[in-house]
Design a protein around this motif. Structure first.
Motif, PDB file in Angstrom:
ATOM      1  N   SER A  12       0.814  -1.219   0.000  1.00 29.30           N
ATOM      2  CA  SER A  12       0.000   0.000   0.000  1.00 29.30           C
ATOM      3  C   SER A  12       0.846   1.267   0.000  1.00 29.30           C
ATOM      4  O   SER A  12       0.299   2.376   0.071  1.00 29.30           O
ATOM      5  N   ASP A  13       2.165   1.112  -0.073  1.00 26.96           N
ATOM      6  CA  ASP A  13       3.069   2.266  -0.109  1.00 26.96           C
ATOM      7  C   ASP A  13       4.318   1.889  -0.921  1.00 26.96           C
ATOM      8  O   ASP A  13       4.396   0.789  -1.474  1.00 26.96           O
ATOM      9  N   ASP A  14       5.290   2.795  -0.981  1.00 33.31           N
ATOM     10  CA  ASP A  14       6.492   2.578  -1.783  1.00 33.31           C
ATOM     11  C   ASP A  14       7.128   1.211  -1.493  1.00 33.31           C
ATOM     12  O   ASP A  14       7.252   0.801  -0.332  1.00 33.31           O
ATOM     13  N   VAL A  15       7.571   0.528  -2.552  1.00 34.46           N
ATOM     14  CA  VAL A  15       8.364  -0.696  -2.394  1.00 34.46           C
ATOM     15  C   VAL A  15       9.828  -0.284  -2.250  1.00 34.46           C
ATOM     16  O   VAL A  15      10.365   0.433  -3.091  1.00 34.46           O
ATOM     17  N   ASN A  16      10.457  -0.731  -1.163  1.00 36.75           N
ATOM     18  CA  ASN A  16      11.835  -0.331  -0.883  1.00 36.75           C
ATOM     19  C   ASN A  16      12.877  -1.346  -1.331  1.00 36.75           C
ATOM     20  O   ASN A  16      13.997  -0.971  -1.660  1.00 36.75           O
ATOM     21  N   TYR A  17      12.506  -2.631  -1.309  1.00 38.49           N
ATOM     22  CA  TYR A  17      13.517  -3.657  -1.590  1.00 38.49           C
ATOM     23  C   TYR A  17      12.846  -4.953  -1.999  1.00 38.49           C
ATOM     24  O   TYR A  17      11.698  -5.229  -1.611  1.00 38.49           O
ATOM     25  N   CYS A  28       9.619  -5.630   0.524  1.00 37.20           N
ATOM     26  CA  CYS A  28       9.303  -4.854   1.733  1.00 37.20           C
ATOM     27  C   CYS A  28       8.987  -3.419   1.342  1.00 37.20           C
ATOM     28  O   CYS A  28       9.342  -2.967   0.251  1.00 37.20           O
ATOM     29  N   SER A  29       8.349  -2.704   2.279  1.00 33.65           N
ATOM     30  CA  SER A  29       7.729  -1.446   1.878  1.00 33.65           C
ATOM     31  C   SER A  29       7.667  -0.437   3.022  1.00 33.65           C
ATOM     32  O   SER A  29       7.822  -0.776   4.208  1.00 33.65           O
ATOM     33  N   LEU A  30       7.379   0.804   2.631  1.00 35.77           N
ATOM     34  CA  LEU A  30       7.073   1.843   3.609  1.00 35.77           C
ATOM     35  C   LEU A  30       5.813   1.522   4.401  1.00 35.77           C
ATOM     36  O   LEU A  30       5.558   2.134   5.446  1.00 35.77           O
ATOM     37  N   ASP A  31       5.007   0.551   3.931  1.00 38.60           N
ATOM     38  CA  ASP A  31       3.774   0.203   4.642  1.00 38.60           C
ATOM     39  C   ASP A  31       4.018  -0.690   5.858  1.00 38.60           C
ATOM     40  O   ASP A  31       3.083  -1.224   6.448  1.00 38.60           O
ATOM     41  N   LEU A 296      14.133 -11.570 -13.172  1.00 38.24           N
ATOM     42  CA  LEU A 296      14.531 -10.271 -12.647  1.00 38.24           C
ATOM     43  C   LEU A 296      13.321  -9.635 -11.982  1.00 38.24           C
ATOM     44  O   LEU A 296      12.215  -9.664 -12.541  1.00 38.24           O
ATOM     45  N   ALA A 297      13.516  -9.080 -10.780  1.00 47.08           N
ATOM     46  CA  ALA A 297      12.442  -8.354 -10.095  1.00 47.08           C
ATOM     47  C   ALA A 297      12.864  -6.896  -9.945  1.00 47.08           C
ATOM     48  O   ALA A 297      14.009  -6.601  -9.608  1.00 47.08           O
ATOM     49  N   THR A 298      11.932  -5.983 -10.187  1.00 51.64           N
ATOM     50  CA  THR A 298      12.181  -4.556 -10.006  1.00 51.64           C
ATOM     51  C   THR A 298      11.041  -3.961  -9.196  1.00 51.64           C
ATOM     52  O   THR A 298       9.866  -4.278  -9.429  1.00 51.64           O
ATOM     53  N   GLY A 299      11.380  -3.121  -8.222  1.00 51.08           N
ATOM     54  CA  GLY A 299      10.372  -2.500  -7.359  1.00 51.08           C
ATOM     55  C   GLY A 299      10.452  -0.991  -7.423  1.00 51.08           C
ATOM     56  O   GLY A 299      11.510  -0.419  -7.712  1.00 51.08           O
ATOM     57  N   SER A 300       9.337  -0.342  -7.098  1.00 51.88           N
ATOM     58  CA  SER A 300       9.253   1.092  -7.354  1.00 51.88           C
ATOM     59  C   SER A 300       8.388   1.805  -6.314  1.00 51.88           C
ATOM     60  O   SER A 300       7.630   1.192  -5.564  1.00 51.88           O
ATOM     61  N   MET A 301       8.507   3.125  -6.305  1.00 46.78           N
ATOM     62  CA  MET A 301       7.625   3.959  -5.501  1.00 46.78           C
ATOM     63  C   MET A 301       6.193   3.961  -6.029  1.00 46.78           C
ATOM     64  O   MET A 301       5.301   4.533  -5.395  1.00 46.78           O
TER      65      MET A 301
END
Length: 451
Positions: A12-17, A28-31, A296-301
């Motif tokens: 529900s918030d930015d993905v950090n890693y 994991c995330s800011l959530d 490959l996995a990519t995460g984003s804000m």
């Protein structure tokens, strides 16, 4: 070619890693949560999400065996979780309770490295859950860290722009200003490279920063030479700060993610850009290759994680025999052995084999006695399974590399002392021939032909 095969949009918030094991993907995330997915179908595991951190989760990583998942948070703690059932195993409080930005397991999973916003860096003993060593970088937050494949040293990167090399006793060995505006991420390839000038093997490292650059480095760590850090080149594909970088399993590729919302895949040896992926709609904060497959996995804000399938004709370590790689089994590295274990459904032994420094030569020499007495594998069934796979590997080597004349024509087993006896064609016209094989020698025995 890179194909987007799945998108995860549960945070529900930015993905950090994001981080891979051989069977799972963790994000994991800011959530404040960590989510764990199966790689077989990308469904979320029943115990996910993992909740327990009081504030944003900045980083997560799996132990080499994949059984333990670590996470760290603004709440000043690193947590250990059982990846099989989601149980929280421990909470490790950072000295000073500073927000923990990054965490990494050592290759043998003996230690967990945790770096914090106040510049503190801590090695936790994973078995005793006690602080083993601690140190501190000068003038900035600790933003990045990476272990060497052999675990003898690790590298940290700070917001002041410094790369610092430490040994496993937490002694600072080397420090260099690498990125003027701060280091954001670093990674060390598991495959060493050779310097053509002097034949010395180096560890290859990538670092990235707020200066929009990715830099490649060569690290030599030897008792008699100390530490040498050699600058190799700069990759300038991004137009904004680079937030993440990672090597592929065999070191041939580097992937990066940036504030420019793009993901770039480079060829390590040339620095050429192979692909630019622009499906994210906000800053790309993290990227990771799967350990033994072309995922490959990519995460984003933008709160999503994209999963890509690569088709780059790029064999990973575990494919050595099947893909007829030039690397012979006896020349496999410890990482090649780990990859092979995963392809043989023996991933649970990766940590154990790494701890005992099992490379290709050691693998081929394993016996039921060494599995029981040295590696302490108590289960007879598991020992038998491992030995069976090793024997299959030996037979594959024989079928690939041994000339046919060195094999028994009846059993196809390798003969220890093969001899081929030839007789003149004129003589053979008058003599019969029969073959006698005792699995060691091949002889031609003439018999008199009678009318």
């Amino acid at each position: 070619m890179a194909t987007l095969i799945h998108t995860l949009a549960d945070h529900s918030d930015d993905v950090n890693y994001c981080a891979f094991s051989t069977s799972c993907l963790a994000t994991c995330s800011l959530d404040k949560t960590i989510r764990v997915y199966s790689l077989s179908d990308f469904t979320e595991l029943p115990y996910s999400p993992l909740e327990g951190h009081a504030y944003a989760v900045h980083c997560c990583c799996f132990s080499p065996s994949g059984r333990v998942l670590a996470s760290c948070s603004t709440d000043g703690t690193a947590a250990l979780w059982d990846s099989r059932d989601g149980r929280r195993l421990a909470v490790l409080q950072q000295p000073g309770a500073s927000p923990v930005r990054v965490c990494r397991f050592s290759p043998e999973a003996t230690y967990l490295l945790a770096g914090a916003a106040d510049g503190s860096v801590v090695l936790w003993n994973v078995q005793s859950l006690k602080l083993y060593r601690s140190g501190k970088v000068k003038g900035g937050s600790l933003m990045a860290c990476a272990f060497s494949p052999n675990g003898n040293f690790f590298v940290t990167g700070s917001s002041s722009g410094d790369l610092t090399i430490w040994d496993d006793k937490m002694r600072c060995l080397y420090n260099e200003k690498a990125h003027d505006l701060g280091v954001t991420c670093c990674d060390i390839s598991s495959h060493p490279v050779s310097d053509s000038e002097n034949g010395v093997k180096y560890f290859q490292m990538a670092s990235c920063g707020q200066d929009n650059q990715i830099k490649l480095w060569l690290i030599l760590f030897a008792d008699f030479l100390g530490v040498q850090l050699k600058y190799k080149c700069t990759l300038n594909g991004h137009s904004a700060p680079v937030l993440a970088c990672a090597f592929s399993c065999d070191g041939r590729l580097i992937v990066s993610g940036s504030v420019d919302k793009c993901v770039i895949i480079y060829e390590t040896s040339t620095g050429n850009i192979l692909h630019t992926l622009s499906q994210h709609t906000r800053y790309v904060t993290t990227c990771a290759f799967a350990p033994h497959s072309l995922l490959l996995a990519t995460g984003s804000m933008d709160k999503t994680v994209h999963i890509w399938q690569l088709d780059l004709k790029q064999p990973c370590a575990g494919d050595t025999v099947e893909n007829e790689s030039k690397v012979a089994v006896q020349d496999w590295s410890e990482d090649d052995v780990s990859a092979w274990l995963c392809t043989q459904d023996l991933a649970d032994f990766v940590g154990l084999f790494k701890m005992n420094n099992i490379d290709g030569k050691e693998l081929l020499n394993l016996t039921k006695e060494s599995l029981a007495n040295e590696l302490k594998i108590e289960s007879l069934g598991l020992r038998s399974k491992v030995l069976k796979k090793i024997e299959e590997l030996r037979m594959t080597m024989i079928s690939v590399s041994v000339p046919d004349e060195f094999l028994c024509p009846i059993t196809r087993e390798l003969m220890n002392d093969p001899v081929i006896a030839t007789v003149l064609d004129m003589y053979l016209e008058k003599l019969g021939e029969s073959f006698s094989c005792n699995h060691q020698r091949l002889c031609l025995i003439p018999q008199v032909v009678t009318n």
